[in-house]
Design a protein around this motif. Structure first.
Motif, PDB file in Angstrom:
ATOM      1  N   UNK A 196       0.836  -1.192   0.000  1.00  0.00           N
ATOM      2  CA  UNK A 196       0.000   0.000   0.000  1.00  0.00           C
ATOM      3  C   UNK A 196       0.873   1.245   0.000  1.00  0.00           C
ATOM      4  N   UNK A 197       0.678   2.094   0.995  1.00  0.00           N
ATOM      5  CA  UNK A 197       1.481   3.309   1.127  1.00  0.00           C
ATOM      6  C   UNK A 197       2.707   3.118   1.997  1.00  0.00           C
ATOM      7  N   UNK A 198       2.929   1.900   2.457  1.00  0.00           N
ATOM      8  CA  UNK A 198       4.073   1.606   3.322  1.00  0.00           C
ATOM      9  C   UNK A 198       5.211   1.087   2.463  1.00  0.00           C
ATOM     10  N   UNK A 199       6.399   1.686   2.669  1.00  0.00           N
ATOM     11  CA  UNK A 199       7.563   1.241   1.920  1.00  0.00           C
ATOM     12  C   UNK A 199       8.810   1.280   2.761  1.00  0.00           C
ATOM     13  N   UNK A 200       9.717   0.387   2.477  1.00  0.00           N
ATOM     14  CA  UNK A 200      10.988   0.337   3.193  1.00  0.00           C
ATOM     15  C   UNK A 200      12.117   0.066   2.219  1.00  0.00           C
ATOM     16  N   UNK A 201      13.299   0.566   2.571  1.00  0.00           N
ATOM     17  CA  UNK A 201      14.511   0.341   1.780  1.00  0.00           C
ATOM     18  C   UNK A 201      15.576  -0.307   2.647  1.00  0.00           C
ATOM     19  N   UNK A 202      16.375  -1.147   2.026  1.00  0.00           N
ATOM     20  CA  UNK A 202      17.558  -1.654   2.681  1.00  0.00           C
ATOM     21  C   UNK A 202      18.708  -0.673   2.552  1.00  0.00           C
ATOM     22  N   UNK A 203      19.841  -1.054   3.106  1.00  0.00           N
ATOM     23  CA  UNK A 203      20.998  -0.154   3.107  1.00  0.00           C
ATOM     24  C   UNK A 203      21.812  -0.247   1.828  1.00  0.00           C
ATOM     25  N   UNK A 204      21.564  -1.281   1.039  1.00  0.00           N
ATOM     26  CA  UNK A 204      22.263  -1.450  -0.224  1.00  0.00           C
ATOM     27  C   UNK A 204      23.465  -2.364  -0.121  1.00  0.00           C
ATOM     28  N   UNK A 205      23.804  -2.985  -1.243  1.00  0.00           N
ATOM     29  CA  UNK A 205      24.987  -3.823  -1.333  1.00  0.00           C
ATOM     30  C   UNK A 205      25.699  -3.505  -2.652  1.00  0.00           C
ATOM     31  N   UNK A 206      27.009  -3.354  -2.592  1.00  0.00           N
ATOM     32  CA  UNK A 206      27.784  -2.942  -3.757  1.00  0.00           C
ATOM     33  C   UNK A 206      28.066  -4.129  -4.671  1.00  0.00           C
ATOM     34  N   UNK A 207      27.791  -3.948  -5.940  1.00  0.00           N
ATOM     35  CA  UNK A 207      28.160  -4.917  -6.973  1.00  0.00           C
ATOM     36  C   UNK A 207      29.122  -4.229  -7.930  1.00  0.00           C
ATOM     37  N   UNK A 208      30.286  -4.820  -8.100  1.00  0.00           N
ATOM     38  CA  UNK A 208      31.282  -4.275  -9.016  1.00  0.00           C
ATOM     39  C   UNK A 208      31.661  -5.348 -10.028  1.00  0.00           C
ATOM     40  N   UNK A 209      31.489  -5.026 -11.290  1.00  0.00           N
ATOM     41  CA  UNK A 209      31.813  -5.954 -12.371  1.00  0.00           C
ATOM     42  C   UNK A 209      33.019  -5.393 -13.113  1.00  0.00           C
ATOM     43  N   UNK A 210      34.134  -6.056 -12.948  1.00  0.00           N
ATOM     44  CA  UNK A 210      35.378  -5.544 -13.521  1.00  0.00           C
ATOM     45  C   UNK A 210      36.384  -6.661 -13.665  1.00  0.00           C
ATOM     46  N   UNK A 211      37.212  -6.552 -14.686  1.00  0.00           N
ATOM     47  CA  UNK A 211      38.299  -7.519 -14.864  1.00  0.00           C
ATOM     48  C   UNK A 211      39.575  -7.006 -14.220  1.00  0.00           C
TER      49      UNK A 211
END
Length: 115
Positions: free
Chosen positions: A100-115
Motif C-alpha cells: 500500500x502506502x508503506x515502503x521500506x529500503x535496505x541499506x544497499x549492497x555494492x556490486x562491481x563488475x570488472x576484470x
C-alpha cells in the motif's frame, strides 16, 4: 514497517554471476511486493526487477534474460540471481518492500563488475 538487509554483493569479472539476498523482518512479509533497484555513481536510482506478493515478476530491459528475481516467504527473503554480468551492472543494489502506502529500503549492497 519491515526492516530489510541486503547481502551478496562483491567484485566479479564480466560474464560472472552473483546472487543477492534481501532478508526481511516482520510478520507479514508475504504480503509485500518486493523490488530490486540499483544506483550507479552519478546516476539516478533505477528499477531492476520486481516480484509481487503472488510471485509475478517484472524486469527492466537491461535485466531481462540475465537476472532472476525470486522470493521465499518461509525465510522472509527475496533473491536476485544475476548472470552474465556486465561492467554496466556496477552499482549499489537496493531492496525495496511495498505494501500500500508503506515502503521500506535496505541499506544497499555494492556490486562491481570488472576484470
Amino acid at each position: 514497517q519491515v526492516q530489510l538487509v541486503e547481502s551478496g554483493g562483491g567484485l566479479v569479472q564480466p560474464g560472472g554471476s552473483l546472487r543477492l539476498s534481501c532478508a526481511a523482518s516482520g510478520s507479514i512479509f508475504s504480503r509485500y511486493a518486493m523490488g530490486w533497484y540499483r544506483q550507479a555513481p552519478g546516476k539516478l536510482r533505477e528499477l531492476v526487477a520486481t516480484i509481487t506478493a503472488g510471485g509475478s515478476t517484472n524486469y527492466a530491459d537491461s535485466a531481462k534474460g540475465r537476472f532472476t528475481n525470486s522470493r521465499d516467504n518461509t525465510k522472509k527473503t527475496v533473491y536476485l540471481q544475476m548472470n552474465s554480468l556486465k561492467p554496466e551492472d556496477t552499482a549499489v543494489y537496493y531492496c525495496n518492500a511495498k505494501l500500500g502506502n508503506i515502503g521500506s529500503w535496505g541499506q544497499g549492497t555494492q556490486v562491481t563488475v570488472s576484470s
